[in-house]
Scaffold this active site. Structure first.
Site, PDB file in Angstrom:
ATOM      1  N   ASP A 242       0.869  -1.165   0.000  1.00 45.88           N
ATOM      2  CA  ASP A 242       0.000   0.000   0.000  1.00 45.88           C
ATOM      3  C   ASP A 242       0.918   1.231   0.000  1.00 45.88           C
ATOM      4  O   ASP A 242       2.132   1.106   0.196  1.00 45.88           O
ATOM      5  CB  ASP A 242      -0.887  -0.034   1.247  1.00 45.88           C
ATOM      6  CG  ASP A 242      -1.699   1.224   1.415  1.00 45.88           C
ATOM      7  OD1 ASP A 242      -2.393   1.614   0.460  1.00 45.88           O
ATOM      8  OD2 ASP A 242      -1.614   1.837   2.494  1.00 45.88           O
TER       9      ASP A 242
ATOM     10  N   ASP B 231      -0.192   5.156   1.072  1.00 48.02           N
ATOM     11  CA  ASP B 231      -0.479   6.055   2.198  1.00 48.02           C
ATOM     12  C   ASP B 231      -0.432   5.311   3.519  1.00 48.02           C
ATOM     13  O   ASP B 231      -1.136   4.311   3.702  1.00 48.02           O
ATOM     14  CB  ASP B 231      -1.866   6.691   2.034  1.00 48.02           C
ATOM     15  CG  ASP B 231      -1.854   7.914   1.143  1.00 48.02           C
ATOM     16  OD1 ASP B 231      -1.059   8.826   1.415  1.00 48.02           O
ATOM     17  OD2 ASP B 231      -2.642   7.961   0.182  1.00 48.02           O
TER      18      ASP B 231
END
Length: 300
Positions: free
Chosen positions: A76, A78
């Site tokens: 991922d 953020d």
């Protein structure tokens, strides 16, 4: 609107801040949105220490041995590669207050974590503005992202230990992909700021898939592009939504407790939770893979 002098720290159980030791965002600028004229503000993101009760025990539950031979690692963006949530929170808080959301009362950190973090913008339009026309809600989200990009460009640093982990991945010849619910401009900006444009073989955007996280489609698409089985890959995530997506795609998820409580991440299906990429639990698991000759990789 009351100007924020600084970005408040998240509640103690969300204070697992993972980034380089000297990370500090101090921002002075004036920006103007077409609809929200935001005054000059200063953001100071202070370091936070994990709660004293946090355990770093090396249990058998941290094993990734079942993945042998390990071929790919999916990330991922953020909150995983960098701790960008404080900037997202600040932007949402300022702009939602400007439009009178919640009667003009600023949103809390708890509200941000529970209702906003990890979700994609199309979904947030309905969650935050169920009575607004979609065009109006979408315009709000576009302006919020412009504000985030301006703030993030000032100074955004990697989660602590990320350079060491990326060097290990490159040394092992692992395939790698970035998979996010963030809009493409945000994702590309963050990767550029972190110097990772050339590190990932593919960037998968949730809104460009059939369904975004927490559904598995973004991670399944990444596996398809890489040509790797879910049986030989795992995911790094930091949100409940992302963790559920990785698990639904059939992969173990190593979750970072940057903002979400370990209990919630574990309940979402995380194999184990680490505090940053220097966490002994992570390196114990990777060392076991190497000792078992399970890390063969696919040389790129």
């Amino acid at each position: 609107m009351q100007s924020a002098a600084f970005l408040p720290r998240l509640p103690q159980h969300h204070s697992h801040l993972c980034r380089s030791d000297n990370f500090l965002v101090s921002h002075h600028s004036t920006w103007t949105c077409p609809k929200w004229k935001l005054a000059a503000s200063r953001i100071a993101v202070t370091r936070m220490s994990p709660p004293a009760s946090t355990s770093h025990s090396l249990s058998s539950e941290t094993s990734l041995a079942a993945l042998a031979p390990l071929e790919a690692i999916l990330f991922d963006i953020d909150g995983t590669l960098c701790d960008s949530d404080p900037i997202h929170y600040y932007a949402f808080r300022e702009m939602l207050q400007e439009v009178g959301f919640n009667g003009g009362i600023p949103i809390t950190e708890e509200f941000f974590v529970k209702k906003i973090s990890g979700m994609h913008n199309e979904e947030l339009c309905h969650v935050l503005f169920p009575d607004w026309e979609i065009q109006k809600a979408s315009k709000f989200m576009e302006d919020k992202e412009e504000m985030f990009q301006r703030l993030a460009s000032e100074k955004l640093e990697p989660v602590k230990g990320l350079p060491k982990l990326l060097k290990w991945i490159e040394g092992q010849g692992m395939r790698r992909a970035a998979v996010t619910n963030a809009p493409r401009p945000n994702a590309e900006l963050i990767l550029s700021l972190l110097g990772l444009n050339d590190f990932f073989e593919t960037l998968v955007i949730g809104s460009e898939c059939e369904r975004a996280k927490p559904f598995p489609h973004p991670y399944l698409k990444a596996l398809e592009v890489l040509g790797v089985s879910e049986k030989h890959a795992f995911v790094f995530e930091d949100s409940v939504s992302g963790t559920k997506a990785g698990v639904a795609a059939g992969m173990p998820v190593v979750a970072l407790g940057t903002r979400n409580p370990e209990k919630l991440l574990t309940e979402a299906g995380a194999a184990f939770v680490i505090m940053d990429f220097l966490d002994p639990k992570l390196w114990k698991a990777l060392d076991e893979l190497e000792k078992d000759a399970g890390v063969t990789g696919i040389k790129t």
